[in-house]
Design an enzyme around this catalytic site. Structure first.
Site, PDB file in Angstrom:
ATOM      1  N   GLY A 236       0.687  -1.103   0.141  1.00 43.33           N
ATOM      2  CA  GLY A 236       0.107  -0.188   0.049  1.00 43.33           C
ATOM      3  C   GLY A 236       0.849   0.992   0.106  1.00 43.33           C
ATOM      4  O   GLY A 236       2.257   1.047  -0.520  1.00 43.33           O
ATOM      5  N   SER A 237       0.362   2.488   0.534  1.00 45.73           N
ATOM      6  CA  SER A 237       0.960   3.588   0.420  1.00 45.73           C
ATOM      7  C   SER A 237       2.179   3.584   1.513  1.00 45.73           C
ATOM      8  O   SER A 237       2.191   2.991   2.641  1.00 45.73           O
ATOM      9  CB  SER A 237       0.073   4.907   1.040  1.00 45.73           C
ATOM     10  N   GLY A 241       2.774   2.244   5.438  1.00 49.08           N
ATOM     11  CA  GLY A 241       4.170   1.744   5.737  1.00 49.08           C
ATOM     12  C   GLY A 241       4.684   2.351   7.068  1.00 49.08           C
ATOM     13  O   GLY A 241       5.193   1.808   7.852  1.00 49.08           O
ATOM     14  N   GLU A 258       5.882  -3.445   1.094  1.00 50.40           N
ATOM     15  CA  GLU A 258       5.877  -3.075  -0.709  1.00 50.40           C
ATOM     16  C   GLU A 258       4.904  -1.732  -0.639  1.00 50.40           C
ATOM     17  O   GLU A 258       3.833  -1.985  -0.738  1.00 50.40           O
ATOM     18  CB  GLU A 258       5.078  -4.111  -1.345  1.00 50.40           C
ATOM     19  N   CYS A 292       1.890   0.681  -8.810  1.00 49.88           N
ATOM     20  CA  CYS A 292       3.126   1.124  -8.039  1.00 49.88           C
ATOM     21  C   CYS A 292       4.193   1.519  -9.055  1.00 49.88           C
ATOM     22  O   CYS A 292       5.237   2.086  -8.557  1.00 49.88           O
ATOM     23  CB  CYS A 292       3.445   0.189  -6.951  1.00 49.88           C
TER      24      CYS A 292
HETATM   25  P1  NAD Z   1      -3.390   2.419   1.113  1.00 52.64           P
HETATM   26  O1  NAD Z   1      -2.148   2.306   1.690  1.00 52.64           O
HETATM   27  O2  NAD Z   1      -4.409   3.498   1.334  1.00 52.64           O
HETATM   28  O3  NAD Z   1      -4.089   1.126   1.581  1.00 52.64           O
HETATM   29  C1  NAD Z   1      -3.565  -0.159   1.677  1.00 52.64           C
HETATM   30  C2  NAD Z   1      -4.015  -1.131   2.617  1.00 52.64           C
HETATM   31  O4  NAD Z   1      -3.485  -0.850   3.757  1.00 52.64           O
HETATM   32  C3  NAD Z   1      -5.543  -1.265   2.500  1.00 52.64           C
HETATM   33  O5  NAD Z   1      -6.044  -2.783   2.787  1.00 52.64           O
HETATM   34  C4  NAD Z   1      -5.745  -0.453   3.947  1.00 52.64           C
HETATM   35  O6  NAD Z   1      -6.884  -0.774   4.628  1.00 52.64           O
HETATM   36  C5  NAD Z   1      -4.622  -0.761   4.653  1.00 52.64           C
HETATM   37  N1  NAD Z   1      -4.025   0.113   5.833  1.00 52.64           N
HETATM   38  C6  NAD Z   1      -4.164   1.344   5.577  1.00 52.64           C
HETATM   39  N2  NAD Z   1      -3.683   1.837   6.642  1.00 52.64           N
HETATM   40  C7  NAD Z   1      -3.073   1.033   7.404  1.00 52.64           C
HETATM   41  C8  NAD Z   1      -2.555   0.951   8.775  1.00 52.64           C
HETATM   42  N3  NAD Z   1      -2.301   2.082   9.461  1.00 52.64           N
HETATM   43  N4  NAD Z   1      -2.440  -0.278   9.411  1.00 52.64           N
HETATM   44  C9  NAD Z   1      -2.759  -1.346   8.824  1.00 52.64           C
HETATM   45  N5  NAD Z   1      -3.395  -1.441   7.568  1.00 52.64           N
HETATM   46  C10 NAD Z   1      -3.632  -0.218   6.940  1.00 52.64           C
HETATM   47  O7  NAD Z   1      -3.129   2.148  -0.244  1.00 52.64           O
HETATM   48  P2  NAD Z   1      -4.146   2.029  -1.777  1.00 52.64           P
HETATM   49  O8  NAD Z   1      -4.746   3.325  -1.885  1.00 52.64           O
HETATM   50  O9  NAD Z   1      -4.992   0.901  -1.574  1.00 52.64           O
HETATM   51  O10 NAD Z   1      -3.014   1.741  -2.581  1.00 52.64           O
HETATM   52  C11 NAD Z   1      -2.236   2.430  -3.459  1.00 52.64           C
HETATM   53  C12 NAD Z   1      -0.896   2.556  -2.800  1.00 52.64           C
HETATM   54  O11 NAD Z   1      -0.244   1.238  -2.798  1.00 52.64           O
HETATM   55  C13 NAD Z   1       0.166   3.399  -3.787  1.00 52.64           C
HETATM   56  O12 NAD Z   1       1.139   4.090  -2.987  1.00 52.64           O
HETATM   57  C14 NAD Z   1       0.869   2.354  -4.639  1.00 52.64           C
HETATM   58  O13 NAD Z   1       1.992   2.643  -4.882  1.00 52.64           O
HETATM   59  C15 NAD Z   1       1.013   1.285  -3.466  1.00 52.64           C
HETATM   60  N6  NAD Z   1       1.236   0.052  -3.898  1.00 52.64           N
HETATM   61  C16 NAD Z   1       2.415  -0.467  -3.743  1.00 52.64           C
HETATM   62  C17 NAD Z   1       2.758  -1.804  -4.299  1.00 52.64           C
HETATM   63  C18 NAD Z   1       4.189  -2.459  -4.173  1.00 52.64           C
HETATM   64  O14 NAD Z   1       4.212  -3.513  -4.467  1.00 52.64           O
HETATM   65  N7  NAD Z   1       5.252  -1.708  -3.895  1.00 52.64           N
HETATM   66  C19 NAD Z   1       1.759  -2.706  -5.083  1.00 52.64           C
HETATM   67  C20 NAD Z   1       0.483  -2.001  -5.137  1.00 52.64           C
HETATM   68  C21 NAD Z   1       0.110  -0.756  -4.546  1.00 52.64           C
END
Ligand code: NAD
Length: 500
Positions: A236-237, A241, A258, A292
């Protein structure tokens, strides 16, 4: 509009998803294609998490004793079920995440590919035998199952990321708890149902081996904070992380992070410019800029800048944007209004520091958010260029010196994917050595990785690696075993400790 809801219902029925799970819950699910509501999904309440974790722990205790090739058999059956369900799943990915059909199908293919990879791996979880300094001794390392693996995934790869993790975790002898994005719960329910079919054919998989936790970030936090979860793989974002990493470190748990990318591509004077144009166009506009690995920064050599930008502008002006179910388009919708607002904010910020913006306008209105991909000619790597905006914005900059532009390329917080287009082997090699990203490509774009390689990035991308190569080792515990088959007890490093 109504048709899409009906079609989704028919797909979920065919895929074997219990209707109550997505019609009688409290969490709305919508399609970015039209904004139409598709269902009301049941969420797992915090009180139930404890039981889920107990079940996952109990499943692990059974599964870890199953021989690895037999564990591979479950994943082989899963791959078969995915092949049979591929068309329906791909369509669902398009409906729920907005991907164009070939990308929806590609995402399901990625799941199938990682299953194949994991089946082979189930007979190759090799350890080393190591030369010892002590006579009559043997030293070896053995890989053991790790425990419960928590997977947190993002909306833009609603199913493949789970499979990357789960296929490896399962052959390695672990149980899996998956917290999908709250924006894509229906695909999660669907692929879990498909997995259930493989389990039924397998026969004796322990209950709770693979569980789904549908709900908000608090469920992700529960996985992060619970000592029963040995490894959390979080996609995720970078903002997510930043919250997750110190909490996992605080309890010394394993983490695969990731996170966001801000990927750059360099087009050198000797490049095959037609090939580079296609590579940049797919990297920057594909998946509506919501990968990503999307190309977000483009460095063009002075000598080719004007001609290349003219061709890019023509490609941007003619690319099809719209509902991929209604016409053959290459750019589908943004996921939601927040994504659209973030894009407009970034374009405004770019213009404020001297960027010349082409495109970026909204196409259509209503509850969906389609945009023309934006090309922004920048005077330098300033303002929003330095950060990831999860939308189709390509910032274009000039360069004249390769070493200086590689330094500039590396001078951002993220470190996921990178590319150079050149036919000069010296330039290519210099770039590959100097790029500070987890992925560095020559003559192909930044996006579109294969499952065979280890996937992930450095710096604020989190440092994690998943999928191919030796990523499997993170899902196992390594033990070094030394066996003394002599009658003496020689100590390492020649230490003497004689007792009477
Ligand atoms: P997001 O961070 O908003 O959410 C991702 C996941 O994390 C969701 O399931 C969310 O519920 C969970 N989450 C959010 N905050 C959390 C916390 N504090 N503790 C535990 N879980 C939490 O991301 P998004 O908008 O769904 O996806 C887009 C982002 O993901 C972009 O920044 C993209 O670059 C990244 N991404 C990275 C990869 C990679 O492999 N590097 C792959 C796909 C997406």
């Amino acid at each position: 509009m109504v048709q899409l809801g009906q079609e989704t219902g028919a797909l979920l029925d065919r895929l074997g998803v219990d209707r109550t799970l997505w019609t009688e819950g409290s969490m709305p699910s919508a399609t970015p294609l039209t904004g139409e509501r598709l269902g009301m999904v049941q969420v797992v309440d915090a009180a139930a998490i404890d039981n889920r974790l107990d079940a996952a722990t109990a499943a692990f205790r059974v599964w870890r004793r199953v021989p690895a090739p037999r564990r591979g058999e479950l994943v082989r059956l899963w791959g078969e079920e995915l092949r049979a369900a591929k068309d329906d799943l791909a369509r669902l990915v398009t409906i729920e995440a907005g991907k164009i059909p070939s990308e929806g199908a590609g995402e399901v293919q990625e799941m199938i590919d990682i299953c194949d990879f994991a089946v082979g791996l189930s007979r190759q979880l090799y350890g080393l035998t190591i030369a010892t300094e002590r006579r009559g001794h043997r030293m070896m390392e053995v890989w053991h199952p790790l425990g419960v693996v928590g997977v947190i995934s993002a909306f833009n790869f609603p199913v493949a990321v789970w499979a990357w993790n789960a296929a490896l975790a399962l052959v390695c002898g672990n149980s899996v708890l998956w917290k999908p994005s709250e924006k894509t719960p229906l695909t999660a329910l669907a692929v879990q149902a498909v997995f259930g079919r493989a389990e039924a054919r397998f026969g004796d998989a322990p209950e709770g081996l693979s569980q789904l936790l549908i709900g908000g970030r608090e469920l992700g936090e529960a996985l992060v904070d619970d000592r029963r979860v040995a490894l959390v793989s979080a996609t995720g974002s970078t903002r997510m992380g930043r919250s997750v990493a110190p909490r996992l470190a605080g309890r010394f748990a394993r983490a695969i992070l990731e996170l966001g990318g801000n990927n750059g591509a360099i087009v050198a004077p000797s490049a095959d410019l037609d090939l580079a144009l296609r590579g940049v166009a797919f990297g920057a506009m594909g998946t509506a800029g919501q990968r990503c690995t999307t190309t977000r920064r483009l460095f063009l050599h002075d000598s080719i800048y004007d001609g290349f930008v003219a061709k890019l502008k023509a490609a941007y002006a003619t690319v099809g944007v719209g509902n991929p179910l209604e016409s053959e388009v290459l750019v589908g919708p943004l996921i939601d209004r927040a994504a659209y607002d973030a894009m407009q904010d970034a374009l405004g910020a770019a213009a404020a520091v001297g960027g010349i913006v082409h495109g970026g306008e909204r196409v259509g209105d209503g509850g969906s958010f389609y945009v023309k991909p934006a090309l922004v000619e920048m005077p330098g790597q300033v303002g929003p260029v330095r950060d990831e905006t999860f939308a189709p914005i390509l910032y274009v900059m000039r360069y004249d010196d390769l070493d200086a532009v590689i330094d500039l390329h590396n001078d951002v917080a993220a470190g996921l994917s990178s590319a150079i287009f050149t036919t000069d082997v010296r330039e290519a090699e210099r770039f590959l050595v100097a790029s500070d990203c987890g992925i560095a490509n020559v003559n192909l774009g930044t996006s579109g990785a294969e499952i065979g390689g280890a996937f992930g990035g450095e710096k604020e991308t989190g440092g994690g690696r998943e999928s191919g190569s030796d990523s499997w080792r993170q899902y196992m515990r390594r033990a070094t075993n030394t066996i003394n088959y002599s009658n003496a007890l020689p100590l390492a490093q020649g230490v003497l400790f004689e007792i009477d």
